[in-house]
Motif scaffolding. Structure first.
Motif, PDB file in Angstrom:
ATOM      1  N   PHE A 140     -17.293 -13.088 -17.084  1.00  0.00           N
ATOM      2  CA  PHE A 140     -16.665 -13.599 -18.308  1.00  0.00           C
ATOM      3  C   PHE A 140     -15.327 -12.906 -18.551  1.00  0.00           C
ATOM      4  O   PHE A 140     -15.138 -11.736 -18.189  1.00  0.00           O
ATOM      5  CB  PHE A 140     -17.560 -13.346 -19.524  1.00  0.00           C
ATOM      6  CG  PHE A 140     -18.932 -13.927 -19.429  1.00  0.00           C
ATOM      7  CD1 PHE A 140     -19.154 -15.277 -19.690  1.00  0.00           C
ATOM      8  CD2 PHE A 140     -20.020 -13.138 -19.068  1.00  0.00           C
ATOM      9  CE1 PHE A 140     -20.428 -15.812 -19.604  1.00  0.00           C
ATOM     10  CE2 PHE A 140     -21.289 -13.660 -18.980  1.00  0.00           C
ATOM     11  CZ  PHE A 140     -21.501 -15.010 -19.242  1.00  0.00           C
ATOM     12  N   GLY A 141     -14.424 -13.624 -19.201  1.00  0.00           N
ATOM     13  CA  GLY A 141     -13.148 -13.047 -19.603  1.00  0.00           C
ATOM     14  C   GLY A 141     -12.548 -13.844 -20.746  1.00  0.00           C
ATOM     15  O   GLY A 141     -12.881 -15.020 -20.932  1.00  0.00           O
ATOM     16  N   PHE A 142     -11.672 -13.206 -21.532  1.00  0.00           N
ATOM     17  CA  PHE A 142     -10.970 -13.938 -22.595  1.00  0.00           C
ATOM     18  C   PHE A 142      -9.607 -13.304 -22.820  1.00  0.00           C
ATOM     19  O   PHE A 142      -9.359 -12.143 -22.481  1.00  0.00           O
ATOM     20  CB  PHE A 142     -11.767 -13.945 -23.900  1.00  0.00           C
ATOM     21  CG  PHE A 142     -11.607 -12.697 -24.748  1.00  0.00           C
ATOM     22  CD1 PHE A 142     -10.638 -12.632 -25.746  1.00  0.00           C
ATOM     23  CD2 PHE A 142     -12.415 -11.585 -24.537  1.00  0.00           C
ATOM     24  CE1 PHE A 142     -10.485 -11.491 -26.524  1.00  0.00           C
ATOM     25  CE2 PHE A 142     -12.272 -10.444 -25.300  1.00  0.00           C
ATOM     26  CZ  PHE A 142     -11.299 -10.389 -26.299  1.00  0.00           C
ATOM     27  N   ALA A 143      -8.710 -14.104 -23.379  1.00  0.00           N
ATOM     28  CA  ALA A 143      -7.366 -13.614 -23.686  1.00  0.00           C
ATOM     29  C   ALA A 143      -6.811 -14.420 -24.860  1.00  0.00           C
ATOM     30  O   ALA A 143      -7.218 -15.560 -25.096  1.00  0.00           O
ATOM     31  CB  ALA A 143      -6.450 -13.746 -22.477  1.00  0.00           C
ATOM     32  N   LYS A 144      -5.883 -13.812 -25.585  1.00  0.00           N
ATOM     33  CA  LYS A 144      -5.250 -14.476 -26.731  1.00  0.00           C
ATOM     34  C   LYS A 144      -3.793 -14.769 -26.400  1.00  0.00           C
ATOM     35  O   LYS A 144      -3.068 -13.925 -25.881  1.00  0.00           O
ATOM     36  CB  LYS A 144      -5.329 -13.571 -27.967  1.00  0.00           C
ATOM     37  CG  LYS A 144      -4.785 -14.223 -29.247  1.00  0.00           C
ATOM     38  CD  LYS A 144      -4.907 -13.283 -30.438  1.00  0.00           C
ATOM     39  CE  LYS A 144      -4.400 -13.932 -31.712  1.00  0.00           C
ATOM     40  NZ  LYS A 144      -4.494 -13.013 -32.877  1.00  0.00           N
ATOM     41  N   GLN A 185     -11.298 -12.963 -16.018  1.00  0.00           N
ATOM     42  CA  GLN A 185     -10.285 -12.356 -16.878  1.00  0.00           C
ATOM     43  C   GLN A 185      -8.876 -12.700 -16.411  1.00  0.00           C
ATOM     44  O   GLN A 185      -7.989 -12.991 -17.222  1.00  0.00           O
ATOM     45  CB  GLN A 185     -10.462 -10.829 -16.897  1.00  0.00           C
ATOM     46  CG  GLN A 185      -9.529 -10.111 -17.863  1.00  0.00           C
ATOM     47  CD  GLN A 185      -9.712 -10.586 -19.300  1.00  0.00           C
ATOM     48  OE1 GLN A 185     -10.820 -10.530 -19.833  1.00  0.00           O
ATOM     49  NE2 GLN A 185      -8.641 -11.066 -19.911  1.00  0.00           N
ATOM     50  N   GLU A 186      -8.691 -12.685 -15.114  1.00  0.00           N
ATOM     51  CA  GLU A 186      -7.373 -13.029 -14.569  1.00  0.00           C
ATOM     52  C   GLU A 186      -6.977 -14.452 -14.944  1.00  0.00           C
ATOM     53  O   GLU A 186      -5.834 -14.724 -15.317  1.00  0.00           O
ATOM     54  CB  GLU A 186      -7.393 -12.873 -13.046  1.00  0.00           C
ATOM     55  CG  GLU A 186      -6.057 -13.173 -12.386  1.00  0.00           C
ATOM     56  CD  GLU A 186      -6.114 -13.017 -10.876  1.00  0.00           C
ATOM     57  OE1 GLU A 186      -5.093 -13.312 -10.221  1.00  0.00           O
ATOM     58  OE2 GLU A 186      -7.172 -12.622 -10.349  1.00  0.00           O
ATOM     59  N   GLY A 194     -11.418 -18.566 -23.405  1.00  0.00           N
ATOM     60  CA  GLY A 194     -12.564 -17.938 -22.777  1.00  0.00           C
ATOM     61  C   GLY A 194     -12.895 -18.614 -21.455  1.00  0.00           C
ATOM     62  O   GLY A 194     -12.794 -19.837 -21.330  1.00  0.00           O
ATOM     63  N   VAL A 195     -13.288 -17.801 -20.463  1.00  0.00           N
ATOM     64  CA  VAL A 195     -13.619 -18.311 -19.136  1.00  0.00           C
ATOM     65  C   VAL A 195     -14.944 -17.718 -18.684  1.00  0.00           C
ATOM     66  O   VAL A 195     -15.189 -16.523 -18.868  1.00  0.00           O
ATOM     67  CB  VAL A 195     -12.526 -17.954 -18.103  1.00  0.00           C
ATOM     68  CG1 VAL A 195     -12.908 -18.470 -16.713  1.00  0.00           C
ATOM     69  CG2 VAL A 195     -11.166 -18.508 -18.521  1.00  0.00           C
TER      70      VAL A 195
END
Length: 254
Positions: free
Chosen positions: A221-225, A142-143, A233-234
């Motif tokens: 898992f992580g994601f950001a816009k 997420q980071e 997405g990671v």
């Protein structure tokens, strides 16, 4: 703008270090400040999307020597008789084994749950163990997703986890909301280009092989816009996949 999906070439194939023993032991989560991160800060270049070219060189793998534990000699017990003294046998406590100990449970958010579920659906098809969701790996993913979104760059972090290589798949899309299923499906779709008769690393199949890599045990898992509208997405895996000369032992047909 019509929706589109961008996939980044995964981290290059990994060569095992001499002291890296196969089947690395999985430890319980530790504090975040214990992580080793040698990744330099990613510089934003005109706010554009940078797609990793993935010019990977394959290096010959040197298998580590596995050290055999030496069994110690058992100490001989002698019965000593003492006049007017009762002999009392104290209960023997066996050392607690940490082998096979379950990791702390972590359910994650909806995106993480969906990503994990889709990964494990595919892993079951290839007859490999399910991945376990790691809170610490999710925090790391997420980071880094936040960093990609804040800079609108698209390249790998090249981080280590507990001093060892960490697998990493990246994903980006525009004009559609990212979901765990869409992201996992896009990576797995590379199976169509994978040659099971000639197993090995290729830039266009590295996402797939990491998803189903047998020796990987944990995932985050992580994601950001971003402000420009891109979703990033990671996924981070440990132990990492895509080790040179180990594809035949970790990537199987359905």
């Amino acid at each position: 703008m019509e929706g589109k999906i961008i996939k980044c070439v995964p981290n290059e194939a990994i060569e095992r270090a001499p002291d890296d023993i196969l089947g690395a032991e999985i430890y319980a989560d530790v504090e975040e400040n214990e992580l080793e991160n040698k990744n330099p800060e990613i510089q934003n270049q005109d706010g554009g999307i940078q797609i990793d070219a993935g010019d990977d060189e394959e290096i010959d793998n040197e298998r580590p020597e596995i050290l055999k534990a030496t069994k110690g000699k058992k100490a001989s017990n002698k019965n000593i008789k003492t006049k007017n003294v009762k002999t009392v046998k104290a209960p023997i406590s066996k050392p607690t084994s940490t082998k096979g100990k379950k990791l702390p449970s972590f359910s994650g958010n909806e995106f993480q749950k969906e990503s994990l579920n889709q990964h494990n659906i595919y892993r079951k098809k290839h007859k490999v163990p399910e991945l376990i969701l790691s809170k610490e790996l999710c925090n790391i993913a997420q980071e880094y997703a936040n960093k990609l979104a804040s800079t609108d760059t698209f390249q790998h972090s090249k981080k280590n986890f507990k001093g060892k290589p960490m697998g990493e798949n990246l994903f980006a899309c525009y004009g559609m909301k990212i979901t765990g299923k869409i992201m996992s499906d896009a990576w797995y779709d590379e199976i169509k280009d994978y040659n099971f008769n000639n197993p090995g690393f290729k830039g266009n199949t590295g996402h797939f092989t990491q998803v189903v890599w047998k020796d990987s045990k944990q995932v985050g898992f992580g994601f950001a816009k971003s402000k420009s509208g891109y979703y990033y997405g990671v996924a981070n895996y440990f132990p990492a996949g895509n080790y040179i000369n180990e594809f035949d032992k970790n990537v199987f047909k359905e």
